[in-house]
Design an enzyme around this catalytic site. Structure first.
Site, mmCIF file in Angstrom:
data_model
loop_
_atom_site.group_PDB
_atom_site.id
_atom_site.type_symbol
_atom_site.label_atom_id
_atom_site.label_comp_id
_atom_site.label_asym_id
_atom_site.label_seq_id
_atom_site.Cartn_x
_atom_site.Cartn_y
_atom_site.Cartn_z
ATOM 1 C CE LYS A 16 -2.114 -1.263 3.801
ATOM 2 N NZ LYS A 16 -1.382 -2.518 4.077
ATOM 3 N NE ARG A 91 -4.399 -1.564 10.265
ATOM 4 C CZ ARG A 91 -3.381 -0.953 9.669
ATOM 5 N NH1 ARG A 91 -3.493 0.278 9.261
ATOM 6 N NH2 ARG A 91 -2.262 -1.609 9.485
ATOM 7 N NE ARG A 130 7.232 -2.798 6.133
ATOM 8 C CZ ARG A 130 5.916 -2.713 6.191
ATOM 9 N NH1 ARG A 130 5.251 -2.075 5.238
ATOM 10 N NH2 ARG A 130 5.263 -3.284 7.170
ATOM 11 N NE ARG A 163 6.370 -0.462 10.233
ATOM 12 C CZ ARG A 163 5.217 -0.489 9.596
ATOM 13 N NH1 ARG A 163 5.107 0.061 8.383
ATOM 14 N NH2 ARG A 163 4.163 -1.047 10.121
ATOM 15 N NE ARG A 174 2.200 -5.133 11.395
ATOM 16 C CZ ARG A 174 3.200 -4.866 10.566
ATOM 17 N NH1 ARG A 174 4.384 -5.416 10.756
ATOM 18 N NH2 ARG A 174 3.009 -4.067 9.555
#
Ligand code: ADP
Ligand code: ADP
Length: 224
Positions: A16, A91, A130, A163, A174
């Site tokens: 996203k 969400r 990531r 992160r 998650r």
């Protein structure tokens, strides 16, 4: 031409943020990421940041009332009056109802919800590789989208880090949160005729082309 009020939906790591970066350049729309806003609050040590951090670190969701108020303020700002791209909000169906109410009060509505669809196994691969820059949160992937110089952001030269919530023990939480709380939004927007599905497993450039084609079609439909 009427305004584009877009929502990006998809599991964590679907791409996203990567796509929003490209779309922002294409359409000159403000890109509003609740994850980025929350991380900025955590960094600045605000009251909201303090309340949000423990939910974020565990892979759960920040309570609706905090998020809804934060987004409502943001959507009232001048640059969001002619359209926006929302990433990471809504969400939950509670957040989606609150957003619809707020827009309705302003005589506005959602143009479309773009679902970037990626299976769980691919999500895990993407999130574990990531890396984000400390300055502006620009996204990279150690294998799929590496920076030109290892550990350094191509766009602003700042350091790349992982992160806290991209560590393996949090990622499964998650994903579970996504399936339990956010995936119901797929039916929610589909029933309103607003859902557009994008195959997120393709390359970033192909996903981008598909999204642009969808948006071009939406504009044509709207102009009729
Ligand atoms: P991702 O890159 O996984 O899509 P985000 O950067 O959007 O993640 O969000 C990071 C974290 O911030 C989430 O795991 C959640 O704790 C919190 N968060 C972001 N947006 C929302 C929201 N709309 N409602 C509740 N919590 C949110
Ligand atoms: P989200 O904002 O949905 O959490 P990101 O845009 O941060 O997702 O992407 C997650 C990771 O996957 C990043 O490391 C990014 O470089 C990588 N990525 C994004 N899109 C693709 C794609 N189409 N193919 C392979 N890797 C991708």
């Amino acid at each position: 031409m009427s305004e584009l009020n877009l929502i990006l939906i998809g599991p964590p790591g679907a791409g996203k943020g990567t796509q929003a970066d490209r779309l922002r350049d294409d359409f000159r729309l403000p890109f509003i990421s609740t994850g980025e806003m929350l991380r900025a609050n955590v960094k600045d040590g605000t009251e909201l940041g303090l309340q949000a951090k423990r939910h974020m670190d565990s892979g759960g969701l920040v309570p609706d009332e905090l998020i809804v108020a934060m987004v409502a303020d943001r959507l009232h700002q001048g640059d969001a009056q002619d359209g926006f791209i929302l990433d990471g909000f809504p969400r939950t169906t509670g957040q989606a109802d609150a957003l619809a109410r707020q827009l309705r009060d302003q005589g506005r509505r959602i143009t479309a919800a773009l679902l970037i669809d990626v299976p769980d196994a691919e999500v895990v691969r993407r999130i574990s590789g990531r890396r984000v820059c400390v300055k502006a949160g620009h996204n990279y992937h150690v294998d799929f989208d590496p920076p030109k110089t290892e550990g350094i952001c191509d766009q602003d030269g700042s350091r790349l880090i992982q992160r806290d919530d991209d560590r393996p023990d949090v990622v499964q939480n998650r994903l579970d949160t996504y399936h339990a709380k956010t995936a119901p939004l797929i039916d929610y927007y589909d029933e309103q005729g607003l859902l557009r599905r994008i195959d997120g497993t393709r390359s970033p450039a192909e996903v981008h082309d598909h999204i642009r084609a969808v948006i071009a079609t939406l504009r044509l439909e709207d102009d009729v």
